[in-house]
Design a protein around this motif. Structure first.
Motif, mmCIF file in Angstrom:
data_model
loop_
_atom_site.group_PDB
_atom_site.id
_atom_site.type_symbol
_atom_site.label_atom_id
_atom_site.label_comp_id
_atom_site.label_asym_id
_atom_site.label_seq_id
_atom_site.Cartn_x
_atom_site.Cartn_y
_atom_site.Cartn_z
ATOM 1 N N ASP A 111 0.806 -1.227 0.000
ATOM 2 C CA ASP A 111 0.000 0.000 0.000
ATOM 3 C C ASP A 111 0.836 1.272 0.000
ATOM 4 O O ASP A 111 0.296 2.354 -0.187
ATOM 5 C CB ASP A 111 -0.937 0.017 1.225
ATOM 6 C CG ASP A 111 -1.795 -1.240 1.294
ATOM 7 O OD1 ASP A 111 -2.319 -1.639 0.243
ATOM 8 O OD2 ASP A 111 -1.914 -1.826 2.387
ATOM 9 N N GLN A 112 2.126 1.155 0.256
ATOM 10 C CA GLN A 112 2.955 2.356 0.327
ATOM 11 C C GLN A 112 3.088 3.003 -1.046
ATOM 12 O O GLN A 112 3.360 2.334 -2.040
ATOM 13 C CB GLN A 112 4.355 2.025 0.864
ATOM 14 C CG GLN A 112 4.388 1.827 2.369
ATOM 15 C CD GLN A 112 5.814 1.632 2.878
ATOM 16 O OE1 GLN A 112 6.748 1.477 2.101
ATOM 17 N NE2 GLN A 112 5.975 1.617 4.177
ATOM 18 N N GLN A 113 2.883 4.300 -1.079
ATOM 19 C CA GLN A 113 3.026 5.058 -2.312
ATOM 20 C C GLN A 113 4.249 5.968 -2.204
ATOM 21 O O GLN A 113 4.392 6.712 -1.245
ATOM 22 C CB GLN A 113 1.772 5.902 -2.565
ATOM 23 C CG GLN A 113 0.500 5.083 -2.792
ATOM 24 C CD GLN A 113 0.559 4.250 -4.064
ATOM 25 O OE1 GLN A 113 1.054 4.719 -5.098
ATOM 26 N NE2 GLN A 113 0.068 3.019 -4.003
ATOM 27 N N TYR A 114 5.134 5.848 -3.184
ATOM 28 C CA TYR A 114 6.340 6.678 -3.189
ATOM 29 C C TYR A 114 6.301 7.619 -4.391
ATOM 30 O O TYR A 114 5.658 7.344 -5.403
ATOM 31 C CB TYR A 114 7.604 5.816 -3.297
ATOM 32 C CG TYR A 114 7.814 4.847 -2.162
ATOM 33 C CD1 TYR A 114 8.342 5.261 -0.954
ATOM 34 C CD2 TYR A 114 7.509 3.492 -2.316
ATOM 35 C CE1 TYR A 114 8.560 4.364 0.084
ATOM 36 C CE2 TYR A 114 7.717 2.591 -1.280
ATOM 37 C CZ TYR A 114 8.244 3.028 -0.088
ATOM 38 O OH TYR A 114 8.444 2.140 0.935
ATOM 39 N N SER A 115 7.006 8.702 -4.275
ATOM 40 C CA SER A 115 7.305 9.531 -5.440
ATOM 41 C C SER A 115 8.783 9.346 -5.742
ATOM 42 O O SER A 115 9.554 8.903 -4.887
ATOM 43 C CB SER A 115 6.997 11.000 -5.152
ATOM 44 O OG SER A 115 7.939 11.523 -4.218
ATOM 45 N N LEU A 116 9.180 9.680 -6.959
ATOM 46 C CA LEU A 116 10.596 9.562 -7.305
ATOM 47 C C LEU A 116 11.445 10.466 -6.415
ATOM 48 O O LEU A 116 12.582 10.141 -6.077
ATOM 49 C CB LEU A 116 10.803 9.919 -8.785
ATOM 50 C CG LEU A 116 10.224 8.915 -9.790
ATOM 51 C CD1 LEU A 116 10.344 9.459 -11.198
ATOM 52 C CD2 LEU A 116 10.906 7.560 -9.672
ATOM 53 N N GLN A 117 10.860 11.606 -6.006
ATOM 54 C CA GLN A 117 11.584 12.521 -5.119
ATOM 55 C C GLN A 117 11.803 11.907 -3.745
ATOM 56 O O GLN A 117 12.786 12.232 -3.062
ATOM 57 C CB GLN A 117 10.816 13.842 -4.987
ATOM 58 C CG GLN A 117 10.879 14.739 -6.223
ATOM 59 C CD GLN A 117 10.058 14.211 -7.397
ATOM 60 O OE1 GLN A 117 9.118 13.431 -7.208
ATOM 61 N NE2 GLN A 117 10.396 14.638 -8.597
ATOM 62 N N ASP A 118 10.886 10.999 -3.320
ATOM 63 C CA ASP A 118 11.063 10.303 -2.043
ATOM 64 C C ASP A 118 12.241 9.342 -2.098
ATOM 65 O O ASP A 118 12.935 9.118 -1.102
ATOM 66 C CB ASP A 118 9.801 9.509 -1.676
ATOM 67 C CG ASP A 118 8.622 10.402 -1.350
ATOM 68 O OD1 ASP A 118 8.855 11.537 -0.874
ATOM 69 O OD2 ASP A 118 7.478 9.979 -1.570
ATOM 70 N N LEU A 119 12.455 8.745 -3.268
ATOM 71 C CA LEU A 119 13.426 7.658 -3.390
ATOM 72 C C LEU A 119 14.840 8.140 -3.688
ATOM 73 O O LEU A 119 15.807 7.560 -3.215
ATOM 74 C CB LEU A 119 12.993 6.692 -4.500
ATOM 75 C CG LEU A 119 11.640 6.003 -4.313
ATOM 76 C CD1 LEU A 119 11.354 5.097 -5.511
ATOM 77 C CD2 LEU A 119 11.603 5.186 -3.030
ATOM 78 N N PHE A 120 14.956 9.207 -4.487
ATOM 79 C CA PHE A 120 16.269 9.633 -4.950
ATOM 80 C C PHE A 120 16.676 10.946 -4.295
ATOM 81 O O PHE A 120 15.860 11.847 -4.118
ATOM 82 C CB PHE A 120 16.271 9.786 -6.478
ATOM 83 C CG PHE A 120 15.921 8.521 -7.206
ATOM 84 C CD1 PHE A 120 16.613 7.353 -6.951
ATOM 85 C CD2 PHE A 120 14.894 8.484 -8.131
ATOM 86 C CE1 PHE A 120 16.293 6.171 -7.610
ATOM 87 C CE2 PHE A 120 14.557 7.313 -8.801
ATOM 88 C CZ PHE A 120 15.273 6.150 -8.531
#
Length: 336
Positions: A111-120
């Motif tokens: 269910d976790q939703q990430y954005s690319l900004q969250d990851l990199f």
């Protein structure tokens, strides 16, 4: 089995509370050690008796669809777990040892939703990767060691792209780690006759814009991935490699011809997770990326040492992260 069921629930709750990505069971004659992997580090959680572990192992093998009686061969299983209205996919694997079996559980939040900004960590690297997707054919590889966030990044990239533009996207995965909206996901199952080859043939009949192949694991899969990219579609996949240049070496070792790499491979994004240490923020990790493309990629294929040029290596990126205050000195030296 009831005691094992109760302890299993307590164990999973403890692992999720600590935001663990994996649970490791290391059995020894006197005791079995249970470890959690948290922010990339393996930490001892508890010791249990061999008898307790045997019951627990049987319980996990049963609920994940493994053969309880098989102890001499490695096995894989899966189990869906719910807690507080959150869904998790558990990937279980056993490894035969001397008169015992070890067990590892990978925890995959659904269910976790990430954005690319969250990851990199660096936004300019996110922008560059998104620009690669403008290519209508060719291959983009996300690479790195196990647990470096390759698959999470790939899923997030696909989800981000589809929010901005409609593409017919089909994945071939073994196994499917997370269910995605608006994406056709095919579970590769060799026993059922659903191989990468048959899956690709079926996928091509569905007029795809983007094909995602879960992981390049061997020479056969590598050859297949390049074959898929040569069909005139954009293909995304992952590969285990230490860094961007190491990715090229691995492809060559897998028998991919230099000219095929130059003509087909758009770019490589090699990932490394680093723990952030910024004041007044929740402790988390973010990825830095070695980006290999264009003339640097072609030079690397031809054997030129691209480190002599202005390629941003992990070393340079860690130095930049330290200078900007994203990481402390200890982390900078730890991740060298």
């Amino acid at each position: 089995m009831n005691t094992s069921f109760t302890f299993s629930g307590q164990l999973l709750k403890a692992a999720l509370l600590r935001e663990s990505t994996d649970i490791h069971f290391s059995p020894f004659p006197s005791a079995t050690n249970i470890y959690f992997r948290i922010l990339g580090k393996r930490m001892l959680y508890k010791k249990i008796t061999p008898q307790h572990y045997h019951l627990l192992l049987s319980h996990y093998k049963f609920i994940s669809g493994m053969d309880i009686g098989e102890t001499r061969k490695p096995q894989n299983g899966a189990y869906q777990y719910q807690q507080n209205n959150a869904s998790y996919s558990l990937r279980l694997s056993t490894l035969p040892l001397n008169n015992m079996e070890s067990l590892a559980i990978r925890i995959l939040p659904q269910d976790q939703q990430y954005s690319l900004q969250d990851l990199f960590l660096f936004p300019y690297q996110v922008k560059r990767i998104k620009e690669w997707i403008a290519n209508r054919s060719g291959l983009i590889l996300l690479t790195g060691p196990t647990g470096s966030g390759k698959t999470t990044a790939l899923y997030t990239l696909l989800e981000t792209i589809l929010k901005e533009k409609s593409y017919q996207t089909i994945t071939l995965e073994d196994p499917i780690e997370k269910e995605l909206q608006d994406i056709l996901q095919v579970q590769v199952n060799e026993k059922a006759g659903v191989t990468y080859q048959t899956g690709l043939k079926a996928a091509l009949r569905h007029d795809p814009d983007i094909i995602m192949i879960g992981e390049i694991r061997d020479k056969y899969t590598a050859s297949f991935v390049f074959e898929a990219a040569l069909t005139g579609h954009l293909v995304l996949s992952t590969l285990h490699a230490k860094n961007a240049v190491g990715t090229i070496q691995r492809l060559l070792e897998m028998g991919i011809r230099k000219m095929d790499i130059i003509q087909t491979l758009i770019a490589v994004a090699s990932t490394q997770l680093i723990p952030l240490h910024m004041p007044n923020t929740v402790q988390k990790r973010a990825a830095i990326l070695e980006l290999l493309e264009g003339e640097y990629l072609e030079k690397a294929v031809k054997g030129v040492d691209v480190h002599d040029f202005q390629l941003e290596t992990f070393e340079k990126l860690r130095r930049k992260a330290f200078a900007y205050g994203f990481i402390n000195e200890e982390t900078y030296h730890e991740t060298k």
